[in-house]
Design a protein around this motif. Structure first.
Motif, short mmCIF file in Angstrom:
data_model
loop_
_atom_site.label_atom_id
_atom_site.label_comp_id
_atom_site.label_asym_id
_atom_site.label_seq_id
_atom_site.Cartn_x
_atom_site.Cartn_y
_atom_site.Cartn_z
N ALA A 135 0.84 -1.20 0.00
CA ALA A 135 0.00 0.00 0.00
C ALA A 135 0.87 1.25 0.00
CB ALA A 135 -0.90 0.00 1.23
N PRO A 136 0.47 2.30 -0.72
CA PRO A 136 1.25 3.54 -0.70
C PRO A 136 1.21 4.18 0.67
CG PRO A 136 -0.87 3.86 -1.78
CD PRO A 136 -0.73 2.39 -1.55
N ARG A 137 2.29 4.86 1.01
CA ARG A 137 2.35 5.57 2.30
C ARG A 137 1.92 7.02 2.16
NH1 ARG A 137 7.66 5.67 5.11
NH2 ARG A 137 6.31 6.42 6.79
N VAL B 110 -10.52 7.58 1.06
CA VAL B 110 -9.43 8.42 1.57
C VAL B 110 -9.43 8.40 3.09
CG1 VAL B 110 -8.64 10.81 1.79
CG2 VAL B 110 -9.25 9.91 -0.46
N THR B 111 -10.60 8.45 3.69
CA THR B 111 -10.69 8.40 5.16
C THR B 111 -10.16 7.07 5.68
OG1 THR B 111 -12.64 9.85 5.11
CG2 THR B 111 -12.26 8.58 7.11
N ALA C 63 -5.75 4.05 8.24
CA ALA C 63 -4.84 2.91 8.16
C ALA C 63 -3.37 3.32 8.27
CB ALA C 63 -5.06 2.15 6.86
N GLY C 64 -3.12 4.64 8.33
CA GLY C 64 -1.75 5.12 8.51
C GLY C 64 -1.13 5.80 7.32
N ALA C 65 -1.84 5.88 6.20
CA ALA C 65 -1.31 6.58 5.03
C ALA C 65 -1.44 8.09 5.20
CB ALA C 65 -2.05 6.12 3.77
N TYR C 66 -0.55 8.81 4.56
CA TYR C 66 -0.66 10.27 4.50
C TYR C 66 -1.40 10.65 3.22
CZ TYR C 66 2.97 10.13 8.09
OH TYR C 66 3.68 9.89 9.23
N VAL D 280 -10.10 7.75 -9.04
CA VAL D 280 -9.16 7.73 -7.92
C VAL D 280 -9.57 6.67 -6.91
CG1 VAL D 280 -8.17 9.06 -6.01
CG2 VAL D 280 -8.52 10.16 -8.25
N ALA D 281 -10.84 6.63 -6.57
CA ALA D 281 -11.34 5.65 -5.61
C ALA D 281 -11.11 4.22 -6.09
CB ALA D 281 -12.82 5.89 -5.33
N GLN D 282 -11.32 4.00 -7.40
CA GLN D 282 -11.14 2.64 -7.93
C GLN D 282 -9.74 2.12 -7.67
OE1 GLN D 282 -12.49 1.74 -11.90
NE2 GLN D 282 -14.15 3.23 -11.80
N VAL D 283 -8.73 2.98 -7.80
CA VAL D 283 -7.35 2.56 -7.55
C VAL D 283 -7.09 2.37 -6.05
CG1 VAL D 283 -4.92 3.21 -7.79
CG2 VAL D 283 -6.52 3.66 -9.65
N LEU D 284 -7.50 3.32 -5.25
CA LEU D 284 -7.21 3.25 -3.81
C LEU D 284 -7.91 2.07 -3.14
CD1 LEU D 284 -7.28 7.02 -2.79
CD2 LEU D 284 -5.31 5.57 -3.31
N GLU D 285 -9.04 1.65 -3.68
CA GLU D 285 -9.77 0.53 -3.08
C GLU D 285 -9.02 -0.80 -3.21
OE1 GLU D 285 -14.29 2.35 -3.59
OE2 GLU D 285 -13.48 0.95 -5.09
N ARG D 286 -7.96 -0.82 -4.00
CA ARG D 286 -7.14 -2.03 -4.07
C ARG D 286 -6.44 -2.30 -2.73
NH1 ARG D 286 -3.93 -1.18 -9.83
NH2 ARG D 286 -5.76 -0.80 -11.14
N TRP D 287 -6.20 -1.24 -1.97
CA TRP D 287 -5.48 -1.36 -0.70
C TRP D 287 -6.34 -1.02 0.52
CZ3 TRP D 287 -3.09 1.74 -4.66
CH2 TRP D 287 -2.06 1.08 -5.35
#
Length: 274
Positions: free
Chosen positions: A2-4, A29-30, A35-38, A266-273
C-alpha cells in the motif's frame, strides 16, 4: 504494498465535473488515513481556493498549491514553503511573451498570483490582473493594475491569458521563447491560459517536500492527475496514475490509467489497498 503517501490533483481528478467529492472517494481516503497513510492535494489553485474542496472532507491535509510554488497547512492557515518569481524575471518574461503575441495581433492579458500571508487575504490584494486580462475583473473581485505595477511585487505565478487560443496552442507558441532556467511554463486547463512559475518548481517539487516532511520515499508515493501541470508529479511518484479523462501528456507521464473523474477513477485505484 500500500502507498504511504497519496497525492491527488483537484480539478478533473479528485472532483467530479460538478465540483463534488463523491462519498465513495471521501470514504476510501478516510480509510487510508485511518490505516496510517498520508494524504495531500496538489493543485494549480491558490491556497485560498482550497476551502470548497476541504469542506467536503473530514480532514484538513497539508496541500501543494500554485503548481508547487506554495505548500500550505490549512489546519493552521500557515504557508510552510513558497517559491516566488522576482520582478526582474517577470519583466523579462512579459517581454518574451509580447515579442511573440504582439506581431501576431493576439490580444492577451497578464495576472499574478501573490503568496500573501493567509487563505483569507483579500482576493484583490493577491490576485492582480491587467485590464486586458478579463473585462469583468473588478466585478469578480480581482485587483486591477497596469503591467508595471502588476509585476513590481514577487509572485508565485505569472499567468498569460489569450481567449483566442487554447492553452496547448499558447504553450507551443511561447515555449521556444521562455528560457527554462528563468521560468517553468505549463498549463492546467484547456482554455487559453498559460502559467509561469520559478524554474524547476512543479507539483513534484511540492510533493517531494511533503514526502520529506512525512519521512516517505518517492517509491512509496502514489499520485493522480489529468493535465500537463501534473506530468512531473506523475513521473516522480512511485506510481503515477492518469485519469481516463487526462490529456495525452499526462497519460504519457503516468504508469497507469484509471477511470475518469466522474467514474470515481481515484477511488477505484485506492480501493485495491484500503
Amino acid at each position: 504494498m500500500a502507498p504511504r503517501l497519496i497525492i491527488s490533483d483537484i480539478d478533473g481528478t479528485f472532483l467530479t465535473s460538478s465540483g463534488r467529492v463523491t462519498p465513495r472517494l471521501r470514504d476510501v481516503v478516510t480509510r487510508a488515513v485511518r490505516a496510517g497513510a498520508y494524504f495531500g492535494l496538489a493543485t494549480g489553485r491558490p491556497h485560498r481556493w482550497l476551502m470548497p474542496v476541504l469542506d467536503q472532507l473530514p480532514l484538513a491535509p497539508v496541500c501543494v498549491c500554485a503548481n508547487g510554488a506554495v505548500v500550505y497547512d490549512p489546519s493552521s492557515d500557515t504557508i510552510l514553503h513558497s517559491f516566488e518569481l522576482e520582478p526582474a524575471v517577470m519583466r523579462d518574461l512579459v517581454d518574451a511573451v509580447d515579442s511573440v503575441m504582439d506581431p501576431l495581433g493576439l490580444p492577451h492579458g497578464y495576472a499574478v498570483e501573490r503568496v500573501g500571508q493567509s487563505a483569507l487575504d483579500p482576493e484583490e490584494e493577491v490576485f492582480v490582473v491587467t485590464p486586458s486580462y478579463n473585462p469583468n475583473s473588478e466585478k469578480i473581485g480581482f485587483g486591477v493594475a497596469p503591467i508595471a505595477e502588476l509585476i513590481d511585487v514577487p509572485a508565485a505565478k505569472l499567468l498569460v491569458r489569450c481567449p483566442q487560443l487554447s492553452a496547448a496552442e499558447m504553450f507551443d507558441l511561447l515555449a521556444p521563447v521562455i528560457d527554462p532556467e528563468a521560468a517553468h511554463l505549463t498549463y492546467s486547463m484547456n482554455e487559453g491560459l498559460i502559467e509561469l512559475s520559478c524554474p524547476g518548481v512543479t507539483k513534484a517539487t511540492g510533493v517531494s517536500i511533503l514526502a520529506a516532511r512525512y519521512g516517505v520515499e518517492a517509491h512509496e508515493v502514489i499520485s493522480f492527475g489529468d493535465m500537463p501541470n501534473d506530468c512531473e508529479m506523475l513521473a516522480w511518484s512511485g506510481m503515477g496514475v492518469a485519469m481516463g479523462n487526462a490529456a495525452p501528456a499526462a497519460v504519457e507521464a503516468a504508469d497507469h490509467v484509471t477511470a475518469t473523474n466522474d467514474e470515481d477513477g481515484v477511488a477505484q485505484v485506492l480501493e485495491r489497498w484500503f
